[in-house]
Write an enzyme that holds these catalytic residues in place. Structure first.
Site, PDB file in Angstrom:
ATOM      1  N   CYS A  37      55.313 -11.840  10.902  1.00 41.39           N
ATOM      2  CA  CYS A  37      54.698 -13.082  10.431  1.00 41.39           C
ATOM      3  C   CYS A  37      54.084 -12.854   9.051  1.00 41.39           C
ATOM      4  O   CYS A  37      54.725 -12.279   8.184  1.00 41.39           O
ATOM      5  CB  CYS A  37      53.706 -13.651  11.453  1.00 41.39           C
ATOM      6  SG  CYS A  37      52.445 -12.506  12.029  1.00 41.39           S
ATOM      7  N   ARG A  38      52.854 -13.279   8.859  1.00 39.04           N
ATOM      8  CA  ARG A  38      52.288 -13.293   7.506  1.00 39.04           C
ATOM      9  C   ARG A  38      51.737 -11.946   7.055  1.00 39.04           C
ATOM     10  O   ARG A  38      51.669 -11.664   5.864  1.00 39.04           O
ATOM     11  CB  ARG A  38      51.172 -14.340   7.432  1.00 39.04           C
ATOM     12  CG  ARG A  38      51.697 -15.755   7.591  1.00 39.04           C
ATOM     13  CD  ARG A  38      50.605 -16.728   7.940  1.00 39.04           C
ATOM     14  NE  ARG A  38      51.137 -18.083   8.055  1.00 39.04           N
ATOM     15  CZ  ARG A  38      50.606 -19.024   8.816  1.00 39.04           C
ATOM     16  NH1 ARG A  38      49.514 -18.777   9.529  1.00 39.04           N
ATOM     17  NH2 ARG A  38      51.156 -20.218   8.881  1.00 39.04           N
TER      18      ARG A  38
END
Length: 227
Positions: free
Chosen positions: A180-181
């Protein structure tokens, strides 16, 4: 009266301090982290960060006053983006410095991951090797707009809120790596928990898009295949 040399130095460091003041809020740091993923509307930023639209807008105005973000109106919406990629580099460097100097960060992270079972991550070098061998399926579980703005080559876009209904389309014979981020984004953690619950062999990537970019590794920004 101050001499010219002293006035010069005081004026310069006062300008430097504008950046420090702008990033002195935990929420504004989170906003920068989020905008490193790509441009966002105020409404989506508020939703992602748990702020009201009014509070999100106020924080964004502080960042804008320090020339860290830019804004542009598109129809009924105002979209914010980083003023320059250097802002993301600055945030990443500050994060790495904090991780190196503040033991509390590792303690908080370990406590969080321990409560969610075995969540040891795969590192970037190991993932690169497995990608070259075609030995893994890589899932980008961020929102699709972030995937479009930049993703790991070969990764498929499977936003977390769509993952469960797409499980039947994922390979069961191959290991799945979700990312993800970044290291403090919980989307990949939740994705791995769900995948393991349904019998998949899944692991999360250590780090995220910022770390990938900081290593000088290429990102794709075109509309490559998604499920």
């Amino acid at each position: 009266m101050k001499n010219p040399n002293r006035r010069f130095k005081d004026s310069i460091y006062e300008q430097f301090a504008r950046i420090g003041k702008a990033v002195s809020s935990p929420k504004r740091l989170e906003l920068l982290d989020l905008l490193c993923q790509g441009e966002k509307t105020v409404e989506s930023i508020a939703r992602e960060t748990g702020l009201t639209i009014a509070n999100a807008s106020q924080h964004l105005q502080v960042l804008r006053a320090a020339r860290l973000v830019d804004a542009e109106r598109e129809g009924y919406y105002v979209k914010y983006r980083l003023a320059d990629q250097m802002v993301c580099q600055f945030f990443h460097s500050m994060r790495v410095l904090a991780e190196d100097r503040l033991a509390e960060i590792e303690m908080i992270k370990r406590r969080f991951l321990r409560s969610r079972g075995d969540m040891e991550p795969v590192d970037r070098n190991a993932l690169l090797q497995r990608l070259r061998q075609g030995a893994v399926t890589v899932l980008d579980v961020r929102p699709e707009d972030e995937y479009r703005a930049g993703h790991i080559p070969g990764a498929m876009s499977v936003p977390l809120d769509q993952l469960e209904k797409l499980l039947s389309e994922l390979p069961r014979e191959q290991e799945i790596v979700a990312y993800c981020r970044g290291p403090y984004c919980v989307l990949a953690v939740e994705a791995v928990q769900m995948l393991r619950k349904f019998g998949f062999k899944a692991i999360r990537l250590e780090g995220g898009i910022q770390d990938w970019r900081a290593m000088g590794l290429a990102l794709d920004t075109l509309d490559t295949p998604s499920l």
